[in-house]
Design a protein around this motif. Structure first.
Motif, PDB file in Angstrom:
ATOM      1  N   PHE A 247       0.903  -1.298   0.038  1.00  0.00           N
ATOM      2  CA  PHE A 247       0.155   0.102  -0.198  1.00  0.00           C
ATOM      3  C   PHE A 247       0.891   1.230   0.114  1.00  0.00           C
ATOM      4  O   PHE A 247       0.619   2.248  -0.791  1.00  0.00           O
ATOM      5  CB  PHE A 247      -0.936   0.066   1.175  1.00  0.00           C
ATOM      6  N   ASP A 248       1.900   1.260   0.770  1.00  0.00           N
ATOM      7  CA  ASP A 248       2.679   2.622   0.802  1.00  0.00           C
ATOM      8  C   ASP A 248       3.582   2.662  -0.442  1.00  0.00           C
ATOM      9  O   ASP A 248       3.703   3.941  -0.915  1.00  0.00           O
ATOM     10  CB  ASP A 248       3.572   2.449   2.066  1.00  0.00           C
ATOM     11  N   LEU A 249       3.969   1.639  -0.934  1.00  0.00           N
ATOM     12  CA  LEU A 249       4.996   1.556  -1.956  1.00  0.00           C
ATOM     13  C   LEU A 249       3.843   2.193  -3.314  1.00  0.00           C
ATOM     14  O   LEU A 249       4.338   3.032  -4.213  1.00  0.00           O
ATOM     15  CB  LEU A 249       5.260   0.420  -2.468  1.00  0.00           C
ATOM     16  N   PHE A 250       2.599   1.754  -3.198  1.00  0.00           N
ATOM     17  CA  PHE A 250       1.570   2.275  -4.539  1.00  0.00           C
ATOM     18  C   PHE A 250       1.431   3.550  -4.262  1.00  0.00           C
ATOM     19  O   PHE A 250       1.430   4.256  -5.126  1.00  0.00           O
ATOM     20  CB  PHE A 250       0.219   1.288  -4.070  1.00  0.00           C
ATOM     21  N   GLU A 251       1.343   4.080  -2.965  1.00  0.00           N
ATOM     22  CA  GLU A 251       1.170   5.493  -2.844  1.00  0.00           C
ATOM     23  C   GLU A 251       2.359   6.626  -3.144  1.00  0.00           C
ATOM     24  O   GLU A 251       1.800   7.394  -3.797  1.00  0.00           O
ATOM     25  CB  GLU A 251       0.631   5.763  -1.407  1.00  0.00           C
ATOM     26  N   THR A 252       3.403   6.037  -2.788  1.00  0.00           N
ATOM     27  CA  THR A 252       4.523   6.765  -3.231  1.00  0.00           C
ATOM     28  C   THR A 252       4.798   6.800  -4.658  1.00  0.00           C
ATOM     29  O   THR A 252       5.316   7.649  -5.430  1.00  0.00           O
ATOM     30  CB  THR A 252       5.860   6.553  -2.498  1.00  0.00           C
ATOM     31  N   THR A 253       4.522   5.763  -5.406  1.00  0.00           N
ATOM     32  CA  THR A 253       5.070   5.579  -6.562  1.00  0.00           C
ATOM     33  C   THR A 253       4.059   6.132  -7.591  1.00  0.00           C
ATOM     34  O   THR A 253       3.971   6.830  -8.660  1.00  0.00           O
ATOM     35  CB  THR A 253       5.114   4.165  -7.054  1.00  0.00           C
ATOM     36  N   ILE A 254       2.773   5.721  -7.530  1.00  0.00           N
ATOM     37  CA  ILE A 254       1.509   6.125  -8.476  1.00  0.00           C
ATOM     38  C   ILE A 254       1.255   7.556  -8.383  1.00  0.00           C
ATOM     39  O   ILE A 254       0.793   8.154  -9.491  1.00  0.00           O
ATOM     40  CB  ILE A 254       0.328   5.355  -8.074  1.00  0.00           C
ATOM     41  N   ASN A 255       1.707   8.437  -7.178  1.00  0.00           N
ATOM     42  CA  ASN A 255       1.470   9.754  -7.300  1.00  0.00           C
ATOM     43  C   ASN A 255       2.520  10.476  -7.577  1.00  0.00           C
ATOM     44  O   ASN A 255       2.690  11.786  -7.142  1.00  0.00           O
ATOM     45  CB  ASN A 255       0.674  10.252  -5.918  1.00  0.00           C
ATOM     46  N   ASN A 256       3.752   9.700  -7.890  1.00  0.00           N
ATOM     47  CA  ASN A 256       4.801  10.550  -8.451  1.00  0.00           C
ATOM     48  C   ASN A 256       4.798  11.386  -9.503  1.00  0.00           C
ATOM     49  O   ASN A 256       3.782  11.125 -10.192  1.00  0.00           O
ATOM     50  CB  ASN A 256       6.007   9.430  -8.727  1.00  0.00           C
ATOM     51  N   GLU A 257       5.298  12.713  -9.206  1.00  0.00           N
ATOM     52  CA  GLU A 257       5.227  13.598 -10.374  1.00  0.00           C
ATOM     53  C   GLU A 257       5.603  12.899 -11.903  1.00  0.00           C
ATOM     54  O   GLU A 257       4.873  13.502 -12.862  1.00  0.00           O
ATOM     55  CB  GLU A 257       6.189  14.842 -10.333  1.00  0.00           C
ATOM     56  N   TYR A 258       6.258  11.866 -11.994  1.00  0.00           N
ATOM     57  CA  TYR A 258       6.311  11.240 -13.320  1.00  0.00           C
ATOM     58  C   TYR A 258       5.112  10.633 -13.927  1.00  0.00           C
ATOM     59  O   TYR A 258       5.020  10.532 -15.068  1.00  0.00           O
ATOM     60  CB  TYR A 258       7.536  10.243 -13.498  1.00  0.00           C
ATOM     61  N   PHE A 259       4.420  10.420 -13.205  1.00  0.00           N
ATOM     62  CA  PHE A 259       2.795   9.540 -13.544  1.00  0.00           C
ATOM     63  C   PHE A 259       1.783  10.400 -13.307  1.00  0.00           C
ATOM     64  O   PHE A 259       0.679   9.807 -13.140  1.00  0.00           O
ATOM     65  CB  PHE A 259       2.889   8.087 -12.601  1.00  0.00           C
ATOM     66  N   GLU A 260       1.703  11.372 -13.207  1.00  0.00           N
ATOM     67  CA  GLU A 260       0.548  12.528 -13.244  1.00  0.00           C
ATOM     68  C   GLU A 260      -0.540  12.427 -14.326  1.00  0.00           C
ATOM     69  O   GLU A 260      -1.556  12.457 -13.945  1.00  0.00           O
ATOM     70  CB  GLU A 260       0.915  13.963 -13.023  1.00  0.00           C
TER      71      GLU A 260
END
Length: 352
Positions: A247-260
């Motif tokens: 869950f924590d990994l998904f949150e930090t990765t998916i909302n990274n500026e690269y993936f907006e």
């Protein structure tokens, strides 16, 4: 006069050169428009490698003889290693071998220290004998605590076939075989006029520093969550819950500026194991606020909502599926659904 003629020729040559460059750029742009880059992410043991194997089965030519030979050796090696880990871990769950099993177990542990690739007939007898010990079976029921893969029982139950001299791994054997991903692996295939590239990076903590180098030009992230691991701890840190880590990994990765603006396919994997486990182990072991008991559909909905709530959807789409990565038909259906979206985006008609 001569100077003006020379300038005209020079301008003409420059114009033709620019036209060639423009055509080349347009061609490259068209090619890029027909390429789809998918980034496969998830924590260690979530099922990413199994999904890559499914791609080989569904869209490529399956597994060649050299790859089957590699899996044959890995399956046999894992059969020994995980049985030893199971035996050695019994003390942690207050279980002990029956007297007649202790001497047999010591032979297996010594064999592991000097491991060779071939599983001998005597070794097969040793493992089969130990697997009949009721306390070994009880320990396997506590495999979550002992960090033993759930697929180990499958291989133990198929030991006669796996140790045959002319053994060739079946598709199921290969799909269930876990080889941790290290580094970056890519799989390319052509489908419905589009070129697909799936990039698989290791999910262990030590591998994640490599992820950022793969972020460029990604159309969609496939993020896999091992939903059944809500009561298990990380291999790397037994103080950290695996599902919370995912869950924590998904949150930090998916909302990274690269993936907006990047779409996401969210796969809740190992649903078959989850549906069995939830009858015995409450979800409150991971989420203390969960109060809806052992209903698998309610528990799955609770987990799914937690992940979906942190996904910003204004500029992108998300698809969410419950699946089992070893189910080829289910994985094929997921890709058909996603392919339909991509074909619409590329303004081409796709008939299924």
């Amino acid at each position: 006069m001569g100077t003006q003629t020379s300038k005209k020729k020079q301008l003409k040559r420059s114009k033709k050169k620019n036209e060639r460059i423009d055509k080349s750029l347009q061609k490259d742009s068209n090619n890029l428009d027909q390429q789809i880059k998918l980034l496969l992410l998830g924590s260690g043991g979530s099922g990413k490698t199994t999904l890559i194997k499914q791609i080989h089965l569904i869209y490529k030519d399956g597994f060649d003889p050299l790859l089957k030979e590699l899996y044959k050796k890995t399956i046999r090696k894992n059969l020994v290693i995980h049985t030893v880990e199971l035996i050695e871990g019994m003390k942690r769950v207050n279980l002990s071998l029956q007297p007649q099993s202790k001497l047999i177990a010591s032979k297996l542990i010594n064999f592991k220290r000097e491991y060779c690739d071939e599983t001998t007939p005597n070794l097969k007898k040793v493992i089969k004998f130990l697997w009949k010990d009721p306390n070994v079976k009880r320990a396997f029921q506590l495999r979550s605590v002992l960090q033993i893969p759930e697929t180990h029982g499958y291989y133990l139950n198929n030991i006669d076939r796996i140790t045959e001299e002319n053994y060739v791994p079946s598709e199921t054997d290969i799909l269930k075989c876990r080889i941790p991903t290290t580094g970056v692996n890519t799989v390319d295939f052509n489908l419905e006029g589009l070129t697909w590239t799936i990039v698989d990076v290791g999910g262990q903590r030590s591998e994640r520093r490599k992820w950022i180098h793969q972020f460029e030009s990604v159309q969609t992230i496939i993020y896999i969550v091992a939903i059944s691991e809500y009561d298990q701890k990380l291999y790397e840190n037994e103080n950290v819950n695996r599902l919370k880590e995912a869950f924590d990994l998904f949150e930090t990765t998916i909302n990274n500026e690269y993936f907006e603006k990047t779409n996401c396919v969210l796969l809740f994997n190992k649903m078959d194991l989850f549906e069995e486990k939830i009858k015995k182990v409450p979800l409150s072991e991971c989420f203390s606020e969960y109060k809806d008991g052992s209903d698998s559909s309610q528990a799955k909905k609770f987990i799914s909502n937690k992940f979906l709530e942190i996904f910003e959807t204004r500029k992108r789409k998300i698809w969410s599926y419950s699946t089992c990565a070893t189910d080829t038909n289910k994985i094929r259906t997921i890709f058909v659904n996603y392919l339909f979206f991509e074909k619409k985006k590329h303004n081409t008609f796709c008939k299924f």
